[in-house]
Scaffold this active site. Structure first.
Site, mmCIF file in Angstrom:
data_model
loop_
_atom_site.group_PDB
_atom_site.id
_atom_site.type_symbol
_atom_site.label_atom_id
_atom_site.label_comp_id
_atom_site.label_asym_id
_atom_site.label_seq_id
_atom_site.Cartn_x
_atom_site.Cartn_y
_atom_site.Cartn_z
ATOM 1 N N GLU A 47 0.834 -1.216 0.000
ATOM 2 C CA GLU A 47 0.000 0.000 0.000
ATOM 3 C C GLU A 47 0.861 1.255 0.000
ATOM 4 O O GLU A 47 0.635 2.183 -0.791
ATOM 5 C CB GLU A 47 -0.920 0.023 1.231
ATOM 6 C CG GLU A 47 -1.924 -1.120 1.326
ATOM 7 C CD GLU A 47 -2.984 -1.095 0.227
ATOM 8 O OE1 GLU A 47 -3.051 -0.117 -0.533
ATOM 9 O OE2 GLU A 47 -3.742 -2.080 0.128
ATOM 10 N N ASN A 51 1.345 3.882 -3.116
ATOM 11 C CA ASN A 51 0.961 5.290 -2.966
ATOM 12 C C ASN A 51 2.094 6.230 -3.381
ATOM 13 O O ASN A 51 1.849 7.239 -4.056
ATOM 14 C CB ASN A 51 0.579 5.583 -1.508
ATOM 15 C CG ASN A 51 -0.838 5.146 -1.196
ATOM 16 O OD1 ASN A 51 -1.585 4.739 -2.071
ATOM 17 N ND2 ASN A 51 -1.200 5.238 0.077
ATOM 18 N N ARG A 106 -8.773 3.633 -8.124
ATOM 19 C CA ARG A 106 -8.304 3.510 -6.745
ATOM 20 C C ARG A 106 -9.559 3.468 -5.865
ATOM 21 O O ARG A 106 -10.595 4.060 -6.219
ATOM 22 C CB ARG A 106 -7.410 4.676 -6.307
ATOM 23 C CG ARG A 106 -6.210 4.999 -7.188
ATOM 24 C CD ARG A 106 -5.519 3.838 -7.820
ATOM 25 N NE ARG A 106 -5.070 2.794 -6.907
ATOM 26 C CZ ARG A 106 -4.713 1.570 -7.309
ATOM 27 N NH1 ARG A 106 -4.791 1.231 -8.573
ATOM 28 N NH2 ARG A 106 -4.297 0.702 -6.436
HETATM 29 N N1 LIG Z 1 2.797 9.144 -1.043
HETATM 30 C C1 LIG Z 1 1.772 9.954 -1.315
HETATM 31 N N2 LIG Z 1 1.956 11.130 -1.963
HETATM 32 C C2 LIG Z 1 0.922 11.951 -2.267
HETATM 33 N N3 LIG Z 1 -0.370 11.681 -1.940
HETATM 34 C C3 LIG Z 1 -0.617 10.535 -1.289
HETATM 35 C C4 LIG Z 1 0.416 9.607 -0.941
HETATM 36 N N4 LIG Z 1 -0.155 8.564 -0.295
HETATM 37 C C5 LIG Z 1 -1.471 8.819 -0.249
HETATM 38 N N5 LIG Z 1 -1.775 10.000 -0.842
HETATM 39 C C6 LIG Z 1 -3.112 10.613 -0.954
HETATM 40 O O1 LIG Z 1 -3.964 9.983 -0.008
HETATM 41 C C7 LIG Z 1 -5.120 9.430 -0.676
HETATM 42 C C8 LIG Z 1 -5.562 8.182 0.055
HETATM 43 O O2 LIG Z 1 -4.589 7.149 -0.054
HETATM 44 P P1 LIG Z 1 -5.087 5.637 0.047
HETATM 45 O O3 LIG Z 1 -3.913 4.752 -0.169
HETATM 46 O O4 LIG Z 1 -5.859 5.470 1.305
HETATM 47 O O5 LIG Z 1 -6.127 5.522 -1.155
HETATM 48 P P2 LIG Z 1 -5.817 5.446 -2.736
HETATM 49 O O6 LIG Z 1 -4.376 5.192 -2.962
HETATM 50 O O7 LIG Z 1 -6.406 6.651 -3.365
HETATM 51 O O8 LIG Z 1 -6.669 4.155 -3.161
HETATM 52 P P3 LIG Z 1 -6.209 2.617 -2.942
HETATM 53 O O9 LIG Z 1 -5.036 2.604 -2.012
HETATM 54 O O10 LIG Z 1 -7.408 1.960 -2.332
HETATM 55 O O11 LIG Z 1 -5.898 2.111 -4.288
HETATM 56 C C9 LIG Z 1 -4.679 9.226 -2.100
HETATM 57 O O12 LIG Z 1 -5.770 9.209 -2.995
HETATM 58 C C10 LIG Z 1 -3.750 10.440 -2.315
HETATM 59 O O13 LIG Z 1 -4.520 11.586 -2.591
HETATM 60 MG MG LIG Z 2 -3.360 3.713 -2.013
#
Ligand SMILES: Nc1ncnc2c1ncn2[C@@H]1O[C@H](COP(=O)(O)OP(=O)(O)OP(=O)(O)O)[C@@H](O)[C@H]1O
Ligand SMILES: [Mg+2]
Lengths: 141, 111
Positions: A47, A51, A106
């Site tokens: 995860e 990200n 996502r």
């Molecule tokens: N390393 C990062 N850099 C920039 N933004 C981030 C980062 N990690 C998370 N985010 C932000 O936080 C939000 C939520 O992250 P999360 O991993 O919970 O969901 P997601 O990645 O959108 O979906 P999924 O993990 O279910 O595929 C992301 O949509 C993004 O906007």
């Molecule tokens: Mg994610």
């Protein structure tokens, strides 16, 4: 197992999501962990690294994702960091089902999965200043 | 991944395999959508027996296909979830969108 620390730097390519999971599993294997702990750690790592690649760097393969794994007593610490886009509102980003990229299919469950599978998750981030996710898990047994 | 169709139930049975992460997600989703459209299916059963790893990308994959099935008035189901996948299904609310069965035959008999 003796305390230990390893840092891996990988390019922001989706192939490295699997590499990061394997590296984390290899790192904890010295502590002879139960299988469910290994699965939990691999899932959380996947995860955080995903990200960094998708959100931090918009999948620009020239950029670097860092992962530091540390064993301290029976605790494993994993830090995943990027120097990418950063997060405007961390509390909002951590909400279940919140995603800034629904068009990429996502689901907004990454942080929620990290929280469910690890004992603690800290997020340090600022817009333009990159993101650092620090996770801790106490190994069972 | 292997797919077959139960014509009578207009159901695509998708035997997923390997690791379902962001890297695998796009291609897997596209292959399923292609078969779903070409075979004029309405329903999908996802069989996770051959899956060795899944993270939240699996949730995005399943929800994306759920939307396609809904568009044609169909539904989806999942079978053979291991405990880790079951937990991800639970916390993401996927279990509220779709029934989970022990095996493919039980899912098909209720489609
Ligand atoms: N390393 C990062 N850099 C920039 N933004 C981030 C980062 N990690 C998370 N985010 C932000 O936080 C939000 C939520 O992250 P999360 O991993 O919970 O969901 P997601 O990645 O959108 O979906 P999924 O993990 O279910 O595929 C992301 O949509 C993004 O906007
Ligand atoms: Mg994610």
């Amino acid at each position: 197992m003796p305390d230990n620390e390893v840092t891996v730097t990988m390019k922001a390519r989706s192939q490295n999501e699997a590499f990061a999971r394997i590296a984390a599993a290899a790192f904890v294997s010295a502590a002879d962990p139960v299988l469910s702990d290994v699965t939990d750690i691999k899932t959380a790592v996947s995860e955080a690294v995903t990200n960094a690649i998708i959100h931090g760097y918009a999948s620009d393969p020239a950029r670097d994702v860092r992962m530091t794994m540390r064993m301290d007593g029976g605790d494993i610490y994993i830090e995943v960091s990027d120097d990418g886009a950063g997060i405007e509102d961390v509390a909002l980003a951590r909400q279940p089902l919140y995603t800034s990229r629904p068009e990429l299919e996502r689901s907004g469950m990454g942080f929620t999965v990290m929280e469910a599978f690890m004992d603690s998750v800290e997020v340090e981030s600022s817009p333009g200043g990159g993101t650092r996710v620090i996770m801790r898990k106490r190994l069972s047994g | 991944m292997r797919m077959r169709v139960d014509e009578g139930r207009r159901c695509l049975i998708v035997a997923l395999s390997g690791e379902i992460d962001h890297h695998a997600q796009r291609e897997t989703g596209a292959e399923i959508d292609h078969a779903f459209g070409r075979k004029r299916c309405r329903n999908i059963v996802f069989d996770f027996a051959g899956v060795s790893f899944m993270d939240s990308s699996g949730v995005g994959l399943v929800i994306g296909r759920y939307r396609r099935a809904r568009e044609v008035g169909g539904s989806i189901a999942a079978v053979n979830l291991n405990p880790s996948m079951g937990r991800i299904f639970e916390i993401s609310g996927l279990k509220k969108l779709m029934p989970v069965y022990g095996d493919v035959d039980s899912a098909l008999s209720r489609m």
